[in-house]
Design an enzyme around this catalytic site. Structure first.
Site, PDB file in Angstrom:
ATOM      1  CB  CYS A 153      -1.090 -20.801   1.868  1.00 59.60           C
ATOM      2  SG  CYS A 153      -1.229 -19.439   0.721  1.00 59.60           S
TER       3      CYS A 153
HETATM    4  N1  COA Z   1       1.782   0.731  -4.189  1.00 56.73           N
HETATM    5  C1  COA Z   1       1.896   1.914  -3.356  1.00 56.73           C
HETATM    6  N2  COA Z   1       1.944   1.828  -1.711  1.00 56.73           N
HETATM    7  C2  COA Z   1       1.258   0.475  -1.531  1.00 56.73           C
HETATM    8  C3  COA Z   1       0.270  -0.293  -2.136  1.00 56.73           C
HETATM    9  C4  COA Z   1       0.750  -0.027  -3.539  1.00 56.73           C
HETATM   10  N3  COA Z   1       0.063  -1.424  -4.431  1.00 56.73           N
HETATM   11  N4  COA Z   1      -0.582  -0.889  -1.035  1.00 56.73           N
HETATM   12  C5  COA Z   1      -0.553  -0.292  -0.161  1.00 56.73           C
HETATM   13  N5  COA Z   1       0.034   0.946  -0.154  1.00 56.73           N
HETATM   14  C6  COA Z   1       0.833   2.122   0.588  1.00 56.73           C
HETATM   15  C7  COA Z   1      -0.637   1.597   1.956  1.00 56.73           C
HETATM   16  O1  COA Z   1      -1.898   3.177   1.445  1.00 56.73           O
HETATM   17  C8  COA Z   1      -0.192   2.625   3.232  1.00 56.73           C
HETATM   18  O2  COA Z   1       0.171   3.814   2.805  1.00 56.73           O
HETATM   19  P1  COA Z   1       0.173   5.066   3.965  1.00 56.73           P
HETATM   20  O3  COA Z   1       0.993   4.121   5.310  1.00 56.73           O
HETATM   21  O4  COA Z   1       0.223   5.851   3.488  1.00 56.73           O
HETATM   22  O5  COA Z   1      -1.590   4.618   4.736  1.00 56.73           O
HETATM   23  C9  COA Z   1       0.887   1.712   2.885  1.00 56.73           C
HETATM   24  O6  COA Z   1       1.740   1.161   1.421  1.00 56.73           O
HETATM   25  C10 COA Z   1       1.309   0.376   3.613  1.00 56.73           C
HETATM   26  O7  COA Z   1      -0.084  -0.313   3.386  1.00 56.73           O
HETATM   27  P2  COA Z   1       0.251  -1.785   4.167  1.00 56.73           P
HETATM   28  O8  COA Z   1      -1.254  -2.641   3.759  1.00 56.73           O
HETATM   29  O9  COA Z   1       0.572  -2.093   5.809  1.00 56.73           O
HETATM   30  O10 COA Z   1       1.740  -2.652   3.364  1.00 56.73           O
HETATM   31  P3  COA Z   1       2.206  -3.839   4.147  1.00 56.73           P
HETATM   32  O11 COA Z   1       3.594  -3.205   4.815  1.00 56.73           O
HETATM   33  O12 COA Z   1       1.751  -4.224   5.231  1.00 56.73           O
HETATM   34  O13 COA Z   1       1.997  -4.876   3.114  1.00 56.73           O
HETATM   35  C11 COA Z   1       1.011  -6.211   1.419  1.00 56.73           C
HETATM   36  C12 COA Z   1       1.584  -5.176   2.539  1.00 56.73           C
HETATM   37  C13 COA Z   1      -0.125  -7.004   1.479  1.00 56.73           C
HETATM   38  C14 COA Z   1       2.623  -7.289   1.332  1.00 56.73           C
HETATM   39  C15 COA Z   1       1.710  -7.250   3.621  1.00 56.73           C
HETATM   40  O14 COA Z   1       0.682  -6.726   4.754  1.00 56.73           O
HETATM   41  C16 COA Z   1       1.445  -8.983   3.432  1.00 56.73           C
HETATM   42  O15 COA Z   1       2.171  -9.227   3.069  1.00 56.73           O
HETATM   43  N6  COA Z   1       1.055  -9.533   4.842  1.00 56.73           N
HETATM   44  C17 COA Z   1       0.602 -10.775   4.554  1.00 56.73           C
HETATM   45  C18 COA Z   1       0.071 -11.717   3.261  1.00 56.73           C
HETATM   46  C19 COA Z   1      -0.039 -12.667   3.060  1.00 56.73           C
HETATM   47  O16 COA Z   1       0.926 -13.218   3.631  1.00 56.73           O
HETATM   48  N7  COA Z   1      -0.695 -13.179   2.520  1.00 56.73           N
HETATM   49  C20 COA Z   1      -1.463 -14.626   2.648  1.00 56.73           C
HETATM   50  C21 COA Z   1      -1.599 -15.365   1.462  1.00 56.73           C
HETATM   51  S1  COA Z   1      -2.000 -16.879   1.649  1.00 56.73           S
END
Ligand code: COA
Length: 373
Positions: free
Chosen positions: A156
């Site tokens: 990235c």
């Molecule tokens: N649809 C519905 N629910 C979902 C889901 C989906 N696609 N994916 C996860 N969930 C649920 C999870 O199971 C969790 O449920 P729970 O609270 O009952 O356990 C809840 O939503 C929260 O999940 P979580 O993984 O903690 O979500 P988050 O708010 O951390 O968001 C990302 C996930 C990946 C969007 C976020 O962590 C993120 O963007 N992180 C940085 C990623 C990044 O920048 N990467 C760099 C790439 S180069």
């Protein structure tokens, strides 16, 4: 004294796109079929149930509403769930070179530069479709640029790291005018069967021209006041795809060979790293955080961007101060901050200071502080 400026930026995105609703409908149909076919094993606890995804979650957790796709065909097909790309012959323009050339032409036009003015081409992105010859050299040939070109991968942060290389080359006198291009063809590495990550990425191509200030003719020029890069090793964003698969006998298309991440950990660890990186850079340059007019931040997740600027400014940033393009483009790997710059820079006044910053896999953070001339 030689100074370096950004004299133009370019953007190309595919016409095709996929909305969250379409993507989730396809993923959920896949998950339901998987659960039906594995009902006994799921009941016995030997196979994990596939949980459903939702458009509401995606918007809330990431700010993404749609993503452009270089090839939409195949992604929503339950029996495929990956784009369908034609293999091109060696004497045809490759996919990424085609994307790169489109953004490059846009940037060259805005910088009022022709191929004869450019002496260096850097193609910088998260993945290149082959090891060699470099996509940059193919682009160089296609555009009729003399000099040299090379590819560089820095996930990235590829764009900001390449802009730093370009700036250094101009300041050192080894290059006069550098074309930096980011043909981010990311959807072929997305695991569209993975609920956590199926919505994250989109395809796009961006470009920038970095050149000597005293030779610049562009009306939109930004002096590069300083650049900075930080890397800290982490396995929380990883792709194991690579040329060793032929020798290791590993499945070259196994899940770990696609984009994998521990998104929560990335969020928690990369935000403070980025804040510290930017605070230190601005402090070294004797620039107050409050004097930054615009933050062109990496576009991975809206909550990350909001947290980073809130920590820097001590308050919420307005969309005008820290523009977001995630809703339209999703995460486009290294191109995100360049898209933000491209879309939101022409209104800046002479003297305004802006920060272009990427963060992500590696971990890596890259930044440029610029002043509108
Ligand atoms: N649809 C519905 N629910 C979902 C889901 C989906 N696609 N994916 C996860 N969930 C649920 C999870 O199971 C969790 O449920 P729970 O609270 O009952 O356990 C809840 O939503 C929260 O999940 P979580 O993984 O903690 O979500 P988050 O708010 O951390 O968001 C990302 C996930 C990946 C969007 C976020 O962590 C993120 O963007 N992180 C940085 C990623 C990044 O920048 N990467 C760099 C790439 S180069």
């Amino acid at each position: 004294m030689t100074r370096a400026v950004i004299s133009g930026s370019g953007l190309w995105h595919p016409e095709e796109f996929i909305t969250n609703e379409e993507l989730v409908a396809s993923y959920n149909a896949y998950a339901e079929r998987f659960n039906r076919e594995n009902a006994e094993a799921i009941a016995a606890g030997t196979v994990k149930e596939c949980l459903l995804s939702s458009p509401e979650f995606i918007v809330k957790a990431s700010g993404i509403r749609q993503r452009y796709t270089y090839r939409r065909d195949g992604i929503l097909d339950l029996d495929r769930m990956r784009p369908r790309l034609e293999e091109r012959a060696d004497d045809e323009l490759s996919h990424q070179a085609e994307m790169a050339v489109r953004a490059a032409r846009d940037a060259m036009q805005r910088a009022e530069r022709t191929a004869a003015d450019i002496d260096t081409v850097i193609v910088a992105c998260a993945y290149t479709e082959r090891a060699y010859p470099a996509i940059a050299i193919e682009v160089q040939e296609e555009l009729g640029i003399k000099g040299y070109g090379f590819d560089m991968l820095a996930a990235c942060s590829a764009a900001t790291f390449a802009l730093q290389r370009a700036c250094d080359a101009v300041l050192a006198g080894s290059s006069r005018c550098v074309l930096v291009i980011n043909p981010e063809l990311v959807t072929p590495q997305v695991n569209f069967r993975d609920r956590d990550g199926h919505f994250i990425f989109g395809d796009v191509s961006t470009a920038m021209i970095v050149e000597r200030e005293d030779m610049c003719v562009s009306p939109h020029r930004y002096r590069i006041l300083g650049t900075s890069a930080t890397t800290i090793y982490s396995n929380n964003v990883r792709s194991n795809f690579g040329h060793l698969a032929y020798a290791t006998d590993a499945d070259p298309f196994g899940p770990d060979k696609l984009f994998c991440q521990n998104g929560r950990r990335v969020f928690k660890e990369v935000c403070p790293l980025t804040v510290e990186h930017l605070e230190n850079q601005l402090q070294r340059m004797d620039i107050a955080v409050a004097d930054v007019r615009r933050w062109w931040l990496h576009q991975a997740n809206i909550n990350m961007n909001q947290l980073i600027v809130r920590r820097l400014l001590g308050r919420e940033a307005t969309p005008d101060e820290a523009p977001v393009v995630l809703d339209e483009f999703a995460n486009t790997a290294s191109a995100g901050s360049v898209i933000a710059f491209h879309r939101f820079h022409e209104d800046l006044q002479s003297g305004d200071i802006g920060v272009l910053c990427s963060f992500g896999a590696g971990y890596s953070v890259g930044s440029l502080v610029v002043r509108r001339l």
